[in-house]
Write a protein that holds these residues in place. Sequence first.
Motif, PDB file in Angstrom:
ATOM      1  N   SER A 278      74.898  64.308  49.479  1.00 52.87           N
ATOM      2  CA  SER A 278      74.612  62.869  49.542  1.00 52.87           C
ATOM      3  C   SER A 278      74.072  62.522  50.922  1.00 52.87           C
ATOM      4  O   SER A 278      74.629  62.949  51.938  1.00 52.87           O
ATOM      5  CB  SER A 278      75.915  62.091  49.288  1.00 52.87           C
ATOM      6  N   CYS A 279      72.982  61.746  50.971  1.00 55.63           N
ATOM      7  CA  CYS A 279      72.408  61.422  52.282  1.00 55.63           C
ATOM      8  C   CYS A 279      73.233  60.359  52.993  1.00 55.63           C
ATOM      9  O   CYS A 279      73.081  60.158  54.189  1.00 55.63           O
ATOM     10  CB  CYS A 279      70.950  60.980  52.144  1.00 55.63           C
ATOM     11  N   GLY A 280      74.082  59.646  52.236  1.00 59.03           N
ATOM     12  CA  GLY A 280      75.017  58.705  52.858  1.00 59.03           C
ATOM     13  C   GLY A 280      74.497  57.289  53.019  1.00 59.03           C
ATOM     14  O   GLY A 280      75.192  56.441  53.579  1.00 59.03           O
ATOM     15  N   GLN A 281      73.292  57.012  52.531  1.00 58.03           N
ATOM     16  CA  GLN A 281      72.752  55.652  52.701  1.00 58.03           C
ATOM     17  C   GLN A 281      73.494  54.607  51.881  1.00 58.03           C
ATOM     18  O   GLN A 281      73.624  53.469  52.310  1.00 58.03           O
ATOM     19  CB  GLN A 281      71.286  55.610  52.268  1.00 58.03           C
ATOM     20  N   CYS A 282      73.904  54.950  50.647  1.00 56.61           N
ATOM     21  CA  CYS A 282      74.575  53.939  49.806  1.00 56.61           C
ATOM     22  C   CYS A 282      76.061  54.255  49.704  1.00 56.61           C
ATOM     23  O   CYS A 282      76.435  55.398  49.414  1.00 56.61           O
ATOM     24  CB  CYS A 282      74.016  53.872  48.385  1.00 56.61           C
TER      25      CYS A 282
ATOM     26  N   PRO B 182      66.011  58.950  50.932  1.00 57.27           N
ATOM     27  CA  PRO B 182      65.183  58.322  49.901  1.00 57.27           C
ATOM     28  C   PRO B 182      64.792  56.898  50.282  1.00 57.27           C
ATOM     29  O   PRO B 182      65.551  56.204  50.959  1.00 57.27           O
ATOM     30  CB  PRO B 182      66.096  58.327  48.672  1.00 57.27           C
TER      31      PRO B 182
ATOM     32  N   CYS C 119      77.613  56.118  46.488  1.00 54.46           N
ATOM     33  CA  CYS C 119      77.363  57.563  46.431  1.00 54.46           C
ATOM     34  C   CYS C 119      78.109  58.262  47.561  1.00 54.46           C
ATOM     35  O   CYS C 119      78.822  59.240  47.347  1.00 54.46           O
ATOM     36  CB  CYS C 119      75.853  57.817  46.492  1.00 54.46           C
TER      37      CYS C 119
ATOM     38  N   ILE D 201      68.607  66.746  48.811  1.00 55.89           N
ATOM     39  CA  ILE D 201      68.066  65.385  48.629  1.00 55.89           C
ATOM     40  C   ILE D 201      66.558  65.355  48.899  1.00 55.89           C
ATOM     41  O   ILE D 201      65.847  64.489  48.393  1.00 55.89           O
ATOM     42  CB  ILE D 201      68.819  64.356  49.506  1.00 55.89           C
TER      43      ILE D 201
ATOM     44  N   THR E 169      72.900  52.738  43.105  1.00 54.32           N
ATOM     45  CA  THR E 169      72.459  53.480  44.285  1.00 54.32           C
ATOM     46  C   THR E 169      70.936  53.418  44.431  1.00 54.32           C
ATOM     47  O   THR E 169      70.233  53.042  43.493  1.00 54.32           O
ATOM     48  CB  THR E 169      72.876  54.966  44.180  1.00 54.32           C
ATOM     49  N   ILE E 170      70.465  53.811  45.609  1.00 53.60           N
ATOM     50  CA  ILE E 170      69.018  53.777  45.883  1.00 53.60           C
ATOM     51  C   ILE E 170      68.288  54.838  45.065  1.00 53.60           C
ATOM     52  O   ILE E 170      67.211  54.599  44.537  1.00 53.60           O
ATOM     53  CB  ILE E 170      68.759  54.014  47.391  1.00 53.60           C
ATOM     54  N   CYS E 171      68.873  56.015  44.950  1.00 56.24           N
ATOM     55  CA  CYS E 171      68.168  57.098  44.266  1.00 56.24           C
ATOM     56  C   CYS E 171      69.054  57.706  43.183  1.00 56.24           C
ATOM     57  O   CYS E 171      70.262  57.448  43.143  1.00 56.24           O
ATOM     58  CB  CYS E 171      67.708  58.154  45.279  1.00 56.24           C
TER      59      CYS E 171
ATOM     60  N   LEU F  47      70.465  60.450  42.846  1.00 55.72           N
ATOM     61  CA  LEU F  47      71.513  61.430  43.147  1.00 55.72           C
ATOM     62  C   LEU F  47      72.883  60.871  42.735  1.00 55.72           C
ATOM     63  O   LEU F  47      73.778  61.612  42.350  1.00 55.72           O
ATOM     64  CB  LEU F  47      71.527  61.828  44.628  1.00 55.72           C
ATOM     65  N   GLY F  48      72.994  59.542  42.794  1.00 51.16           N
ATOM     66  CA  GLY F  48      74.250  58.924  42.375  1.00 51.16           C
ATOM     67  C   GLY F  48      74.584  59.286  40.935  1.00 51.16           C
ATOM     68  O   GLY F  48      75.685  59.758  40.625  1.00 51.16           O
TER      69      GLY F  48
HETATM   70  S1  SF4 Z   1      72.247  57.723  45.946  1.00 47.25           S
HETATM   71 FE1  SF4 Z   1      72.058  56.718  47.965  1.00 47.25          FE
HETATM   72  S2  SF4 Z   1      73.489  57.829  49.306  1.00 47.25           S
HETATM   73 FE2  SF4 Z   1      73.194  59.044  47.456  1.00 47.25          FE
HETATM   74  S3  SF4 Z   1      71.587  60.458  48.042  1.00 47.25           S
HETATM   75 FE3  SF4 Z   1      70.565  58.748  47.013  1.00 47.25          FE
HETATM   76  S4  SF4 Z   1      70.028  57.334  48.657  1.00 47.25           S
HETATM   77 FE4  SF4 Z   1      71.487  58.798  49.506  1.00 47.25          FE
END
Ligand code: SF4
Length: 439
Positions: free
Chosen positions: A354-358, A188, A361, A170, A399-401, A403-404
């Motif tokens: 996954s960073c786990g913020q959202c 992110p 995701c 990430i 999602t925030i970024c 990666l989703g």
């Molecule tokens: S989509 Fe959200 S949970 Fe997934 S890596 Fe990006 S910021 Fe983190």
Amino acid sequence: MGGKILLANIDIPGIRGFDVYRANGGYNSVTKALREMSQSQVNAEVTRSGLRGRGGAGFPTGLKWSFLDRKSDKPRYLVCNADESEPGTFKDRYLMHHLPHLLIEGLIISSYALGVNTCYIYIRGEFKYLVGVLEKAIKEAHQHGFLGDRILGTDFSLNIWVHPGAGAYICGEETALLESLEGKRGNPRIKPPFPAFKGLYGCPTVVNNVETLAAIGPIINMGGEAYSKVGRGKSTGTKLISACGSINNPGVYEIEMGLPVEDFIYNPEYCGGIARDRYLKAVIPGGSSVPILPAELILNTAKGERRLLTYESLADGDFETGTMLGSGGFIVFDEDACIVRNTWNLTRFYHHESCGQCSPCREGTGWMEKVLYRLEHGEGKKSDIDLLVRIAKNIEGHTICPLGEAAAWPVASAIRHFREEFEEHVLHPAEVIEKERRL
Ligand code: SF4
Ligand SMILES: Cc1cc2nc3c(=O)[nH]c(=O)nc-3n(C[C@H](O)[C@H](O)[C@H](O)COP(=O)(O)O)c2cc1C
């Protein structure tokens, strides 16, 4: 098709060291830019070249640079994204390993154009062996007056620092990278504000990929106009493609944009055909995050035109029948490859990273991994296939970024193009498991 631009000198013995690099025209572009060109002239050449970011999104570099807040009285930063953790992508490490001075050259000119005096190379933690290579090149550039105070006797000063990450995928996302560079957890940020206004330490910042920055020196040498004539349409110049999977010649290739995918796969100069004389089954052409395409759609578009290695041609057909050039990580699957197993494997990666913020995701990648596990291990139900499609849809755009999306697209595209294979795992699990065991 076309000559090499970035890798033109890669075979010269000793090219990694300053003396050989300089003797072969290295740093001429720095001399030209700093002594003969104004900052705005350098910006104009980069815009004219049509160069697009090589980190994955293909955003025009000149346009990105034009967004930088030059009115702010805060310091500005240039950050080189050398995180390169996308499965299937291994071109930046190759470039840094063999031609570290090409990157340093690009960083100097880019910093000059952007009015930056401090530049960071954020490098993936696992590339420990490259930190020394880059630091040696930086030291050599200092010793020869290309870095430090008043470079080449001009008013321009620059220092470059190499900062290794701790090995999280990430942290390749630009705002997570900036958080990590500031010493925080690599989560992110919500955008806006964009880094061009509020980036590193809250200051105006440009983040560019290694390959993007390495192209700046050659662009200044040959001129933006000449560079824009290489390639095809809005996909100008050359692109490094890292090719792997079931091919005869895995490796990193510099291709002129516009090379037909078929030539890239079968020509002995590049991949050299499918390994063990198998048939081509599918390709993920831009790193693991982009949609997978079956053989007939990676070789030809749905309109029946030859598919080319350009941003436009690979995307032709949107996501129904198209994909993306992405970072150029070209992964080839032969007739024996199990698409379900591959999709499960990739999903395990995204769940882990996954960073786990959202929640879509964090939870969705885990659910997809569980469902794919049971399908691959003969414990799936037919309804699982549509369940996967629904989970992927609920992640996408929520999602925030990105990666989703990176996690959702491989799953959605695998089911779109290889649904029968998923069904086969439900209808005849024992046979499928036995077949995979024999391979
Ligand atoms: S989509 Fe959200 S949970 Fe997934 S890596 Fe990006 S910021 Fe983190
Ligand atoms: C999950 C994720 C991982 C990424 N990893 C990388 C990376 O390793 N290297 C990279 O250059 N860009 C990566 N990117 C893209 C960066 O956010 C950014 O767009 C890029 O560094 C911009 O450089 P460019 O304009 O030169 O392409 C990643 C993006 C996402 C969402």
